[in-house]
Design a protein around this motif. Sequence first.
Motif, PDB file in Angstrom:
ATOM      1  N   TRP A  82     -11.066  -7.282   4.022  1.00 23.13           N
ATOM      2  CA  TRP A  82     -10.378  -6.137   3.434  1.00 23.13           C
ATOM      3  C   TRP A  82      -8.992  -6.536   2.956  1.00 23.13           C
ATOM      4  O   TRP A  82      -8.558  -6.154   1.862  1.00 23.13           O
ATOM      5  N   TRP A  83      -8.252  -7.310   3.754  1.00 17.06           N
ATOM      6  CA  TRP A  83      -6.927  -7.756   3.318  1.00 17.06           C
ATOM      7  C   TRP A  83      -7.011  -8.544   2.014  1.00 17.06           C
ATOM      8  O   TRP A  83      -6.161  -8.399   1.135  1.00 17.06           O
ATOM      9  N   ALA A 134      -1.179   0.454   5.151  1.00 19.15           N
ATOM     10  CA  ALA A 134      -2.372  -0.385   5.085  1.00 19.15           C
ATOM     11  C   ALA A 134      -3.481   0.180   5.951  1.00 19.15           C
ATOM     12  O   ALA A 134      -4.656   0.197   5.556  1.00 19.15           O
ATOM     13  N   ASN A 173      -6.526  -5.950  -5.237  1.00 19.09           N
ATOM     14  CA  ASN A 173      -6.268  -4.624  -5.811  1.00 19.09           C
ATOM     15  C   ASN A 173      -4.796  -4.461  -6.180  1.00 19.09           C
ATOM     16  O   ASN A 173      -4.461  -3.817  -7.183  1.00 19.09           O
ATOM     17  N   GLN A 175      -5.054   3.152   4.124  1.00 20.55           N
ATOM     18  CA  GLN A 175      -5.893   2.762   2.996  1.00 20.55           C
ATOM     19  C   GLN A 175      -7.188   2.113   3.470  1.00 20.55           C
ATOM     20  O   GLN A 175      -8.268   2.372   2.923  1.00 20.55           O
ATOM     21  N   ASN A 223      -7.678  -6.135  -0.727  1.00 19.40           N
ATOM     22  CA  ASN A 223      -6.479  -5.318  -0.919  1.00 19.40           C
ATOM     23  C   ASN A 223      -5.434  -6.058  -1.742  1.00 19.40           C
ATOM     24  O   ASN A 223      -4.783  -5.476  -2.618  1.00 19.40           O
ATOM     25  N   ASN A 228       0.769  -1.236   0.000  1.00 16.49           N
ATOM     26  CA  ASN A 228       0.000   0.000   0.000  1.00 16.49           C
ATOM     27  C   ASN A 228       0.798   1.283   0.000  1.00 16.49           C
ATOM     28  O   ASN A 228       0.203   2.362  -0.020  1.00 16.49           O
TER      29      ASN A 228
END
Length: 1234
Positions: free
Chosen positions: A906-907, A882, A913, A885, A910, A793
């Motif tokens: 979310w991890w 992290a 992404n 974000q 992420n 991130n």
Amino acid sequence: MKRSKLLVKSWTVVMIAALILTSFVYPASKSAAMVSGIELFVNTTVSSIDKTVVKSGIGTVGTSMTLTTQIGNNGDTPTPAGQNVTVKLYIDGDYISSQQIIPPGGGFNMAVNASGQAWSLRYLTWTWTPTKDGNHLIQYEIVNDYSDVSAPNNHWIYTAVVTDSTAGVLDTVDLGNSGSETSHGLSSNGGGTGTYHESIGKIAETYNYRNTGSNAGDWFSVNIANNSNRYGTLAIREIHPVGSANYRKVLDNPDQTGLGSNGIPLDVNATGQTFTTGPNTTYIPSIAVQIEKVGLIYTSTSMNLTLTLWDSPYKHQQLAESTLLAQSVQGGYAWEIFNFAEDVGVLPNSQYYMEFTTSKPFDMNNRYILYGYNTSSYAGGTLYSGGSPISGKTLSFKTGPNIPASYDIQVDGQQVGGIDQLATGSGFTALDVDNSTPPGQTFAVGNTTELQAIALQVEKAGSIPADNALVLTLYDTPTTSDSSYLATKPWNTHVIGQAVLSPDEVPGGYNWATFVFPQKVLVFPGRTYYFEVTTVKAFDSSQRFVLGFYPTSTYNRGSLYTNRSIQSGQTLSFKSSHNPLFKTRNLYDRGIGALTYFVDLQQLYAGSTISVKVVNQLPGSVNNAYIDKMWNYAGFDTYASRYDVPLYFSPLLGRASEDSTTQHYPEQVDVIKNNVLTRTDNYLGGNSIKPGFSLEEWYAKNTLNVQTDIDYILGVAKTAGIPVNLYLNSTWGGTPNSPYDSILYDQILFSGTDNYRDPNINLLTQSLNYATDPHYGRTIPNIWGSTPWLTFNNGGFTSPASGTLNGFKKDRLGLSTDQLNKNMLDLANSNQDNLLLSVSGDNEPAYWAYQMDTDSDPTLGYASVNSGNMRVRGSGDFGPDAVAQASADGVTLNPYTGNWDTMKQWWQTNLNNYNQFIYGNINKGLYKPVTKIHNNTITYATDGVKHNLFTQNPTHPTYPLFDNYHSGYEAAVVNEAATGIESYFLSHDYSHAQRIINNVGRTANLNQEHSGLPLEGYDKNMAGSFMLGLRYVTLYNVMSISSPYHSPSFIAFNDKVSAFSGDPIRIATLVNPRRKNLTIAAERDAVRLRNSFTLLPGDTLASTKLTAGDTAYHAGDFNGAYRNYIEAESAAASLLPAPFVVSGTQGTLSPYPLQVTAVSSAKSNIVVTVNSSSELEFTASSTASGSVTYKSTSAIGSNQVYVNGSLVSSTANGTGRQFSYSHTAGDTVNVEFK
């Protein structure tokens, strides 16, 4: 054929090649050509040649047909040089012609299998023109023109097929498309009457479903008109829903649950539990229990906990095993899940036994405690301790999840696809199971590659003790046969499967008793196998098992054996299947998205319709069979041969330095070229096996000149003449160096057992009090060379600023793709476009938390700085980038106050992404497929490197979603690349690969780790890789920069590769299933390519080609669709960047954004690159002096023209610009429109 031809001398054998068994006869008015299926026979199946009736529906008087035949040799020695084998062809009893097979030097392909026997296969092609309509008898006669004094060479017809160039897709039934298409011939007697809406693309898209109903027995049917009077193969695409994944979790949707009252602690000391599967359960992927811990300090000496699943408390057969590391067990009676590597095959309504043991002797100060109930309310089993039942008590446990799906497909009222082999006969009678004279049976599998169940008709005589059991042992293909071509000693091979039935699992009364192999057995279509039935205890005539058999057999693909002696003309009553329920479909749900199932029709249907009826066998809304589309193929193998492509075996070259010139790449590549046994035989079609190599480009090392390095690597590929897969890797050895090797760019982990204060942790933005809380820490030191794992991130993903980690990666990826573009043009100029096979990104992009529980060496790992204690149950990334974000996304990352389910999701997002960021930049930076223009003739590429990007994540569950239904590759499904995998690629990985193929297209195994894989596993690896149509297989950590430039593991693995590729018999049996997977992949790849670009108005030629692609797609020609989509993309001036290689005498190059009028009779050589919508750049040279006119056909930037960097005068050309330049012969100039 006349009877005299059946009177065969000892040196002659007559083989009858069964093209396909069918009962129909063409009406005289019908002239459509017929295409046969393929019926595979091995030497043990042709013992009743005088009884064989072979019919092939070949029509069309006066139209030449092609017959292809494979003649196999399965003897102990190859045919000697100079000795011929004659093959004679008869049709309808009339001699047609003969061919001779000439040994080495004349076309025999020789190889030696693991048993040391000689294998060979010869492909013969015949042409024949029918003189009458109707069925035709095809017969072959093989004559050995020599004698083998040691043993017969056992020649036999391997396959025979009639080909027809008109084979293709006859009908496509779409059950409602985009809401605008009405249903086709649908009817239902309950449930599932809504319109089906289709949406194709990524796994994560939303689907609306038309289903078969939520209750057992619900059905719908589709009537397909038989327009061309022939049928062969149905392809049925089903889709599993996108929604909550909780139903796929054992804790949320268990099959069995141990419940009761008065909870009690139960020490793990050979503690066990029996349980009974549910009425529809056929697979167990997971078992969960509640666990407490006492002691168990987190060091390398900690004791681990193992769950072993057995057939019964008598433990006749171990079904599966799963181990939890001490450091991963939470304690406090939290639920812990034991996941099995492969779903364990079981019978419904049957009892099994689980037992818990530890890796060290029982110790009151260091032990595990299971939660249980003193008063059990679970009726399906009981608690065990030390091997003895404890009545009235139960463990607290859950098995499951409970999501079986089962349905039948019926064609014209007959079930298809559920039973592979069914032995029949007359005079049904009894045969005792006596270990002194064990009953056995040979059989040849049909068109399946998986075997999981064999059922026998069994009676129980007397009261059989509970500790006795029936044992069915399955043996590999027999390797020897007698002079009558019958298998000899078929038990003298490897055991490939075993199944056990307790007396209470045998219904008796000669009802079917089903033996289920715990793991699916890989089998090869058409090959012969052997099973034998024994008992655990010695034979007792007063209490025995009895099998039903037929003394007069009508089953001609195997024979009964008693006392290991063949009983010709007799057979056991048995049936076999790929699933325990003998249903058409019984596949465990491995995840969301599409899956295509093929049904090979056993008959040809003429002049009627096929009624396909799908019947749901199980109740419950999650068991709906969601049917999307059906394709009906005629002559599938002929049709699908258009999708034939090679499989590349491409080991990763060793690399220890940034200086590629010192790494001995040419020598390593030579080892691969000289040792990988390739396969290009014509019976494989285009499905050859070829060598390649893979190599990591450490693009994020700022001390590495990526342009020079990539150019050198591609030069190695050009010199060697074999393709390279280039991995643009910023992990492991490619981890960025200074300034990104500091704590500011690390993932920050959290562990309750971490008490070490990392140096410089105070430098972090103190989002989570890193400096004062010792439970936070870096990813180093670790046992993996103390390789730091960096955050995803820093700098974000959208527009990372210069100086940030992601900004640095983006810039370096840009340099890498710029160089790759130059090399692609160079390769195109020399017609070596195929030498850059694919491009990938990071090797195992992941959260380092998943490695923490394996960091178990106190001298090398984190324990070395943490008082000898490991960090366990790690989590993160909790680093400041992290955290920031996540906060922007509305998620709080905090190990003390955050919601763990929300944080893990979310991890996961992420990580996805991050993969989108990496592959988006690679995709954007790479040119479109290179178009070649020579003397004004345009040659489009058939594929492009940017469409062969492959992500790399494991198939096994990884952090943060550790469960069997969230595989690691899910975080690597991105819009900008195909989905690659990292896998041992054993049979339990096949379903993951099939999910990828069915949703996003063809895949590749980018990282085949060799360590930890038993050598016998390589057979499944290679067979599965070939069968599933993988683009390539990359073996990791087997090549070396030092002589002999490889490790012993390379030789061991390559020996298995060569044994597979050197065995034409095994490979050929997998061509049909390979083509099925390649057909699915081709459809998905076409869709993915079609969705990857959008044309702008004015691209007339590109729009025409796009329409042609759509037409081909809807006609079922997915290769044609893909090719037209590539051409549409290439022809589109609006799609940038657009590379062209231009040579020869040039006139107008429209419709491209450049026109050239060359000097008369001169040779122009132009390399053109459209860099963006505001710049077009090219170099131009001419072999003659004179003026050349250059025109841009559309507006480029400000419409200014520069030659060798200087602005030149130009005039308008419509919306574009034109200028003239006076060339001197042989000079080269650089031109820019911008």
